[in-house]
Design a protein around this motif. Structure first.
Motif, PDB file in Angstrom:
ATOM      1  N   TYR A 538       0.822  -1.211   0.000  1.00 35.75           N
ATOM      2  CA  TYR A 538       0.000   0.000   0.000  1.00 35.75           C
ATOM      3  C   TYR A 538       0.857   1.262   0.000  1.00 35.75           C
ATOM      4  O   TYR A 538       0.608   2.198  -0.758  1.00 35.75           O
ATOM      5  CB  TYR A 538      -0.939  -0.009   1.207  1.00 35.75           C
ATOM      6  CG  TYR A 538      -1.746   1.259   1.352  1.00 35.75           C
ATOM      7  CD1 TYR A 538      -2.837   1.494   0.541  1.00 35.75           C
ATOM      8  CD2 TYR A 538      -1.421   2.217   2.306  1.00 35.75           C
ATOM      9  CE1 TYR A 538      -3.585   2.640   0.659  1.00 35.75           C
ATOM     10  CE2 TYR A 538      -2.164   3.360   2.441  1.00 35.75           C
ATOM     11  CZ  TYR A 538      -3.243   3.575   1.614  1.00 35.75           C
ATOM     12  OH  TYR A 538      -3.970   4.727   1.745  1.00 35.75           O
ATOM     13  N   TRP A 539       1.842   1.293   0.865  1.00 36.26           N
ATOM     14  CA  TRP A 539       2.649   2.511   1.013  1.00 36.26           C
ATOM     15  C   TRP A 539       3.514   2.752  -0.223  1.00 36.26           C
ATOM     16  O   TRP A 539       3.842   3.889  -0.536  1.00 36.26           O
ATOM     17  CB  TRP A 539       3.510   2.416   2.265  1.00 36.26           C
ATOM     18  CG  TRP A 539       2.694   2.132   3.481  1.00 36.26           C
ATOM     19  CD1 TRP A 539       2.686   0.980   4.216  1.00 36.26           C
ATOM     20  CD2 TRP A 539       1.714   2.987   4.082  1.00 36.26           C
ATOM     21  NE1 TRP A 539       1.778   1.074   5.247  1.00 36.26           N
ATOM     22  CE2 TRP A 539       1.166   2.294   5.194  1.00 36.26           C
ATOM     23  CE3 TRP A 539       1.256   4.276   3.800  1.00 36.26           C
ATOM     24  CZ2 TRP A 539       0.185   2.839   6.012  1.00 36.26           C
ATOM     25  CZ3 TRP A 539       0.276   4.825   4.619  1.00 36.26           C
ATOM     26  CH2 TRP A 539      -0.259   4.118   5.703  1.00 36.26           C
ATOM     27  N   ASP A 540       3.853   1.690  -0.945  1.00 36.28           N
ATOM     28  CA  ASP A 540       4.631   1.853  -2.177  1.00 36.28           C
ATOM     29  C   ASP A 540       3.818   2.480  -3.295  1.00 36.28           C
ATOM     30  O   ASP A 540       4.377   3.130  -4.182  1.00 36.28           O
ATOM     31  CB  ASP A 540       5.161   0.493  -2.664  1.00 36.28           C
ATOM     32  CG  ASP A 540       6.302  -0.026  -1.813  1.00 36.28           C
ATOM     33  OD1 ASP A 540       6.932   0.782  -1.105  1.00 36.28           O
ATOM     34  OD2 ASP A 540       6.559  -1.245  -1.855  1.00 36.28           O
ATOM     35  N   VAL A 541       2.506   2.255  -3.274  1.00 40.12           N
ATOM     36  CA  VAL A 541       1.709   2.632  -4.446  1.00 40.12           C
ATOM     37  C   VAL A 541       0.653   3.703  -4.191  1.00 40.12           C
ATOM     38  O   VAL A 541      -0.031   4.118  -5.124  1.00 40.12           O
ATOM     39  CB  VAL A 541       1.019   1.389  -5.058  1.00 40.12           C
ATOM     40  CG1 VAL A 541       2.058   0.400  -5.550  1.00 40.12           C
ATOM     41  CG2 VAL A 541       0.067   0.743  -4.077  1.00 40.12           C
ATOM     42  N   VAL A 542       0.495   4.145  -2.941  1.00 39.09           N
ATOM     43  CA  VAL A 542      -0.578   5.101  -2.682  1.00 39.09           C
ATOM     44  C   VAL A 542      -0.400   6.390  -3.479  1.00 39.09           C
ATOM     45  O   VAL A 542      -1.364   6.927  -4.048  1.00 39.09           O
ATOM     46  CB  VAL A 542      -0.725   5.383  -1.165  1.00 39.09           C
ATOM     47  CG1 VAL A 542       0.542   5.974  -0.566  1.00 39.09           C
ATOM     48  CG2 VAL A 542      -1.928   6.283  -0.903  1.00 39.09           C
ATOM     49  N   THR A 543       0.834   6.891  -3.580  1.00 40.07           N
ATOM     50  CA  THR A 543       1.041   8.124  -4.349  1.00 40.07           C
ATOM     51  C   THR A 543       0.824   7.896  -5.844  1.00 40.07           C
ATOM     52  O   THR A 543       0.051   8.645  -6.470  1.00 40.07           O
ATOM     53  CB  THR A 543       2.441   8.707  -4.087  1.00 40.07           C
ATOM     54  OG1 THR A 543       2.566   9.022  -2.698  1.00 40.07           O
ATOM     55  CG2 THR A 543       2.657   9.980  -4.902  1.00 40.07           C
ATOM     56  N   ALA A 576       0.910  -0.241 -10.668  1.00 34.96           N
ATOM     57  CA  ALA A 576       1.770  -1.380 -11.002  1.00 34.96           C
ATOM     58  C   ALA A 576       2.781  -0.991 -12.080  1.00 34.96           C
ATOM     59  O   ALA A 576       3.953  -1.396 -12.021  1.00 34.96           O
ATOM     60  CB  ALA A 576       0.925  -2.559 -11.462  1.00 34.96           C
ATOM     61  N   LEU A 577       2.333  -0.220 -13.081  1.00 39.19           N
ATOM     62  CA  LEU A 577       3.264   0.296 -14.094  1.00 39.19           C
ATOM     63  C   LEU A 577       4.385   1.095 -13.435  1.00 39.19           C
ATOM     64  O   LEU A 577       5.554   0.994 -13.817  1.00 39.19           O
ATOM     65  CB  LEU A 577       2.524   1.211 -15.062  1.00 39.19           C
ATOM     66  CG  LEU A 577       1.852   0.628 -16.293  1.00 39.19           C
ATOM     67  CD1 LEU A 577       1.262   1.758 -17.124  1.00 39.19           C
ATOM     68  CD2 LEU A 577       2.830  -0.183 -17.127  1.00 39.19           C
ATOM     69  N   PHE A 578       4.003   1.900 -12.453  1.00 38.45           N
ATOM     70  CA  PHE A 578       4.988   2.719 -11.730  1.00 38.45           C
ATOM     71  C   PHE A 578       6.024   1.822 -11.059  1.00 38.45           C
ATOM     72  O   PHE A 578       7.236   2.067 -11.157  1.00 38.45           O
ATOM     73  CB  PHE A 578       4.263   3.586 -10.702  1.00 38.45           C
ATOM     74  CG  PHE A 578       5.173   4.417  -9.846  1.00 38.45           C
ATOM     75  CD1 PHE A 578       5.514   5.706 -10.228  1.00 38.45           C
ATOM     76  CD2 PHE A 578       5.685   3.925  -8.650  1.00 38.45           C
ATOM     77  CE1 PHE A 578       6.364   6.482  -9.435  1.00 38.45           C
ATOM     78  CE2 PHE A 578       6.524   4.685  -7.857  1.00 38.45           C
ATOM     79  CZ  PHE A 578       6.863   5.974  -8.245  1.00 38.45           C
ATOM     80  N   LEU A 579       5.568   0.780 -10.366  1.00 37.21           N
ATOM     81  CA  LEU A 579       6.512  -0.118  -9.684  1.00 37.21           C
ATOM     82  C   LEU A 579       7.464  -0.770 -10.675  1.00 37.21           C
ATOM     83  O   LEU A 579       8.668  -0.886 -10.410  1.00 37.21           O
ATOM     84  CB  LEU A 579       5.741  -1.206  -8.932  1.00 37.21           C
ATOM     85  CG  LEU A 579       4.904  -0.769  -7.726  1.00 37.21           C
ATOM     86  CD1 LEU A 579       4.194  -1.980  -7.134  1.00 37.21           C
ATOM     87  CD2 LEU A 579       5.767  -0.094  -6.668  1.00 37.21           C
ATOM     88  N   GLN A 580       6.941  -1.200 -11.800  1.00 36.94           N
ATOM     89  CA  GLN A 580       7.760  -1.873 -12.797  1.00 36.94           C
ATOM     90  C   GLN A 580       8.807  -0.937 -13.390  1.00 36.94           C
ATOM     91  O   GLN A 580       9.911  -1.370 -13.734  1.00 36.94           O
ATOM     92  CB  GLN A 580       6.871  -2.432 -13.898  1.00 36.94           C
ATOM     93  CG  GLN A 580       7.597  -3.321 -14.899  1.00 36.94           C
ATOM     94  CD  GLN A 580       6.662  -3.871 -15.954  1.00 36.94           C
ATOM     95  OE1 GLN A 580       5.718  -3.206 -16.366  1.00 36.94           O
ATOM     96  NE2 GLN A 580       6.911  -5.106 -16.394  1.00 36.94           N
ATOM     97  N   TRP A 595       1.045  -8.006  -8.251  1.00 33.42           N
ATOM     98  CA  TRP A 595      -0.039  -8.792  -8.826  1.00 33.42           C
ATOM     99  C   TRP A 595      -0.366 -10.008  -7.971  1.00 33.42           C
ATOM    100  O   TRP A 595      -1.543 -10.413  -7.902  1.00 33.42           O
ATOM    101  CB  TRP A 595       0.287  -9.194 -10.259  1.00 33.42           C
ATOM    102  CG  TRP A 595       0.288  -8.000 -11.169  1.00 33.42           C
ATOM    103  CD1 TRP A 595       1.344  -7.471 -11.837  1.00 33.42           C
ATOM    104  CD2 TRP A 595      -0.841  -7.165 -11.462  1.00 33.42           C
ATOM    105  NE1 TRP A 595       0.950  -6.353 -12.537  1.00 33.42           N
ATOM    106  CE2 TRP A 595      -0.379  -6.141 -12.329  1.00 33.42           C
ATOM    107  CE3 TRP A 595      -2.171  -7.168 -11.075  1.00 33.42           C
ATOM    108  CZ2 TRP A 595      -1.215  -5.137 -12.810  1.00 33.42           C
ATOM    109  CZ3 TRP A 595      -3.017  -6.169 -11.559  1.00 33.42           C
ATOM    110  CH2 TRP A 595      -2.540  -5.172 -12.415  1.00 33.42           C
ATOM    111  N   ASP A 596       0.608 -10.568  -7.293  1.00 35.14           N
ATOM    112  CA  ASP A 596       0.315 -11.637  -6.329  1.00 35.14           C
ATOM    113  C   ASP A 596      -0.588 -11.109  -5.215  1.00 35.14           C
ATOM    114  O   ASP A 596      -1.538 -11.778  -4.785  1.00 35.14           O
ATOM    115  CB  ASP A 596       1.608 -12.186  -5.730  1.00 35.14           C
ATOM    116  CG  ASP A 596       2.392 -13.043  -6.708  1.00 35.14           C
ATOM    117  OD1 ASP A 596       1.802 -13.459  -7.731  1.00 35.14           O
ATOM    118  OD2 ASP A 596       3.589 -13.289  -6.453  1.00 35.14           O
TER     119      ASP A 596
END
Length: 807
Positions: A538-543, A576-580, A595-596
């Motif tokens: 959550y904290w990785d992707v909230v922004t 998810a695109l951002f993380l990749q 995705w898991d």
């Protein structure tokens, strides 16, 4: 609504929307009502007062074996007495039945029947009753009177009063004002509401037909709900099969412009003046819904001529829907302007030390109640706040100045927007530019009062977030060009990223992102705050999720709750695109972990024993939440499964030669086509169909129905098994033999399943896609030309390409 501790889903706060409607009076030639303008002021209209205090009249009939059919519902009145409410403005709008009866409901779709079965645990819905209260503006009075025989028998008048009490105190909906809306229309309405006093649901069963949209399921006109504490929820909702009902309903205006002048005091008391210009979308517009937060009390409403207008607004704790009575009806295309002055507390919360939390986000001004976030409006906003504080709002900052006691800022929308918002307080600002696009981040100088008990321990320091502003600024700087590359450019010139005092959710309005204060903190601080959610995804992707809403929900809106899966799901996919892309060599690992995590949210059983994917399709949205399956099923489905749907399309379109190019063209086409509009699920399907690959065309016979039926409108979850081996061919090349089995689906289910190879050097290679139909295997033998070293293994769905049960 906030996420439960089990999972920190990427969802926004959902405030209760309180209706505000504008109602115009009958012309004198139509009914004689309104020959003189009604007295200005709250709740002063005499017809409204009659509806508000309605009782039974002197007319009653006996009925025997009479069927009253309303869309998919049939009320069988076997025997008994019907007592009619006293006429109001020449119309009967209610009735009470006492006797022997039952109700049957036959939902028009399998999904709705399945949802209803969660309540009944039976294959059909029926409820026996001895008492029934009806409120209506349709032909119910004429039908029942014609079928009955006049009698002097009486009914319990308390039943009608109880229904009034239910809508006021429990449902918080002003049914009197809703009926007034139809009485003033000059033609027969289509409203029908039945309060069913049966035994199975403790006399707390409600069925309604409302052309303006069912109360908890608009724009669907039909709804069945219960409001018992132990059995609560919307169990069925769907569009009417009546052309007449469809023609009567839904939003009747488009708001062209809002000029908002808002003052906020240090104690968070708010006062406002809204000059609202709207256009009628149909003839005889006399009831125009708006939203205004219930604690904001209206002082006056005037029209463009300065004429004071009467209005309805009941107590904030009851049914504070707000209606304005116009002196003349509006014709289609006619423009009208009203000025509303209002004020009150509780729309904003003072959290201490210069921290303020806006509670009323979508209705701190009178907004279009019939349109959700689908009505695009131009905004001019002026804010007056205490001196020394900063304001961050939607749109572009035009000017800022100070006087002896306050700071004044002026903001203007760059393009029409579905909603406007603000965040203010004693904040620090840090900016960055991407060409001509400005990103401004804001953090409060001091932590809010709730943090005081943690700072006293000394373990976590002073919990100030000022020194931590650079991370969300950097994330926004990376996300915006990434998303622009995939989805196309934004029309906005500025994005304000502001801290809010709530810890566990974010939200995004046009040009404005609210981030939870705890997203600024590190892992250690969040641990002491008890926020060790899951694996910290959550904290990785909230922004990046909230930044993505600038495209999904703001630039492209959604037409109804049935289309909201695109807004939330597409924002989740964008994260998810951002993380990749943002984490270099670690990006693919984070991408797969994401995705898991999403798949687990969809497929793991909750505390009530339900998997989100089984409860219903994504198009049922937040309606899926109820007392049987739990309050977070909607979140656990529309966010991750909506993201998965877009992820699957991306992976189907990906190729070794063009990479993501086809997918980018699809998404840019969708954004360009529906920018500034509310898109539907079918709109998106049509866009995807324009950009299908050869494989997608073959499996769907040139259409995308197969995929949308399975994953968007359906609840299928396949399982896959791969049996494979490698051998050397006579020329020394590797030969790949495989058998892929698809199971746990129906015979019509089909899918393109990608196959990957882990090569001898450890690299992963995409090999191709296998078509699978029903519960049947596909076998093959492929020479891998030029590949001399035997791969370590073959894999299906390496990037979670297809949403499926884990093996």
């Amino acid at each position: 609504m906030l996420p439960r501790a089990r999972r920190a889903p990427l969802r926004e706060k959902s405030n209760v929307l309180l209706s505000l409607a504008v109602v115009s009076l009958f012309a004198a030639s139509s009914t004689g009502y309104g020959q003189t303008a009604p007295a200005a002021g709250p709740n002063s209209d005499p017809v409204y007062q009659q509806l508000r205090n309605i009782g039974l009249g002197g007319e009653s009939v006996t009925v025997s074996n009479f069927d009253l059919k309303r869309d998919a519902a049939t009320f069988h009145l076997h025997s008994g007495t019907v007592c009619f409410a006293a006429p109001v403005n020449g119309k009967v709008t209610g009735a009470v039945f006492v006797g022997d009866g039952n109700m049957l409901l036959e939902p028009p779709s399998l999904d709705e029947a399945k949802s209803l079965k969660l309540l009944t645990k039976e294959n059909e819905f029926h409820e026996d009753f001895e008492r029934l209260v009806l409120r209506f503006t349709d032909s119910t009075y004429d039908e029942v009177k014609k079928a009955g025989a006049s009698t002097t028998g009486g009914c319990d008048p308390g039943l009608l009063q109880d229904s009034q009490h239910t809508t006021r105190k429990k449902l918080h909906t002003n049914i009197s004002a809703r009926i007034l809306e139809d009485l003033l229309s000059g033609k027969q309405g289509g409203l029908f509401v039945a309060f069913v006093h049966g035994k199975r649901y403790d006399s707390k069963l409600l069925f309604m037909v409302d052309p303006n949209g069912a109360w908890d399921a608009a724009p669907d006109e039909i709804e069945l709900m219960t409001y018992n504490e132990n059995k609560s929820g919307t169990w069925a909702a769907f569009r009417s099969d009546s052309d007449k009902i469809r023609e009567l309903g839904h939003s009747r205006i488009h708001i062209e412009h809002q000029q908002l002048d808002t003052s906020i005091e240090k104690n968070a008391h708010m006062t406002g003046k809204a000059i609202t210009t709207f256009v009628a979308l149909s003839d005889d517009v006399r009831a125009v819904p708006f939203d205004l937060f219930g604690t904001l009390r209206v002082q006056s409403v005037t029209n463009q001529s300065g004429q004071a207008l009467a209005f309805v607004q009941e107590d904030k704790d009851d049914d504070p829907d707000f209606y304005v009575l116009l002196p003349q009806p509006l014709a289609k295309g006619e423009k009208y302007t009203i000025t509303t002055t209002y004020g009150g507390k509780d729309a904003i919360k003072n959290e201490g030390s210069g921290n303020y939390y806006p509670i009323a986000r979508e209705n701190w001004y009178p907004a279009n109640a019939g349109a959700g976030l689908g009505d695009y409006t131009s905004f001019d906003m002026t804010f007056h706040i205490p001196k020394g504080m900063k304001m961050a709002a939607s749109g572009s900052l035009i000017s800022e100045s100070t006087d002896s006691g306050s700071s004044l800022t002026v903001w203007k929308s760059d393009v029409p927007e579905p909603v406007a918002g603000f965040q203010f307080g004693r904040m620090k600002e840090e900016d960055a530019k991407i060409t001509d696009f400005l990103i401004a981040t804001y953090a409060n100088e001091e932590p809010p009062d709730w943090a005081e008990r943690f700072t006293k321990t000394g373990i976590m320091g002073n919990l100030s977030t000022v020194s931590m502003m650079k991370q969300p600024l950097a994330e926004a700087q990376f996300a915006i060009p990434l998303y622009t590359n995939y989805f196309g450019p934004l029309p906005f010139k500025r994005l304000n990223v502001a801290q809010q005092t709530a810890c566990n959710y974010g939200q995004s309005w046009p040009g404005l992102v609210w981030l939870p204060i705890c997203s600024f903190y590190d892992v250690t601080v969040r641990h002491y705050l008890g926020l060790d959610w899951s694996d910290n995804i959550y904290w990785d992707v909230v922004t990046p999720h909230e930044v993505a809403h600038q495209w999904w929900g703001q630039l492209v809106g959604f037409n109804s709750y049935r289309d909201q899966w695109m807004t939330e799901g597409f924002a989740d996919f964008s994260a998810a695109l951002f993380l990749q892309s943002a984490y270099g060599a670690k990006g693919n690992k984070k991408f797969i972990e994401f995705w898991d995590h999403e798949r687990k949210s969809i497929t793991e059983r909750n505390q009530f024993g339900y998997r989100a994917i089984d409860v219903g399709p994504v198009t049922m949205g937040y309606r899926l939440d109820n007392s049987k399956v739990g309050g977070n099923v909607g979140v656990d489905l529309i966010y991750p499964k909506g993201a998965y749907i877009l992820h699957m399309l991306r992976m189907m379109m990906w190729s070794n030669q063009g990479g993501d190019q086809n997918f980018k063209e699809t998404m840019q086409d969708f954004v360009k086509t529906y920018a500034g509009h509310a898109a539907t699920t079918e709109d998106f399907k049509a866009t995807v169909a324009k950009h299908m690959t050869v494989d997608m065309r073959r499996i769907g016979n040139g259409k995308m129905d197969w995929f949308f039926d399975e994953y968007v409108y359906g609840t299928a979850l396949p399982r896959y098994k791969l049996d494979s081996n490698f051998e050397k061919g006579p020329d020394g090349d590797v030969v790949f033999r495989f058998k892929v089995t698809q199971s746990e689906v129906d015979d019509k289910f089909r899918m393109l399943v990608p196959v990957y190879l882990e090569l001898a050097d450890g690299k992963t290679m995409f090999l191709g896609r296998v078509r699978l139909d029903g519960n049947n295997p596909t076998e093959g033998k492929i020479p891998l030309k030029g590949l001399r070293d035997v791969p370590h293994r073959a894999m299906l769905n390496y990037y979670d390409d297809v949403l499926a049960s884990p093996n």
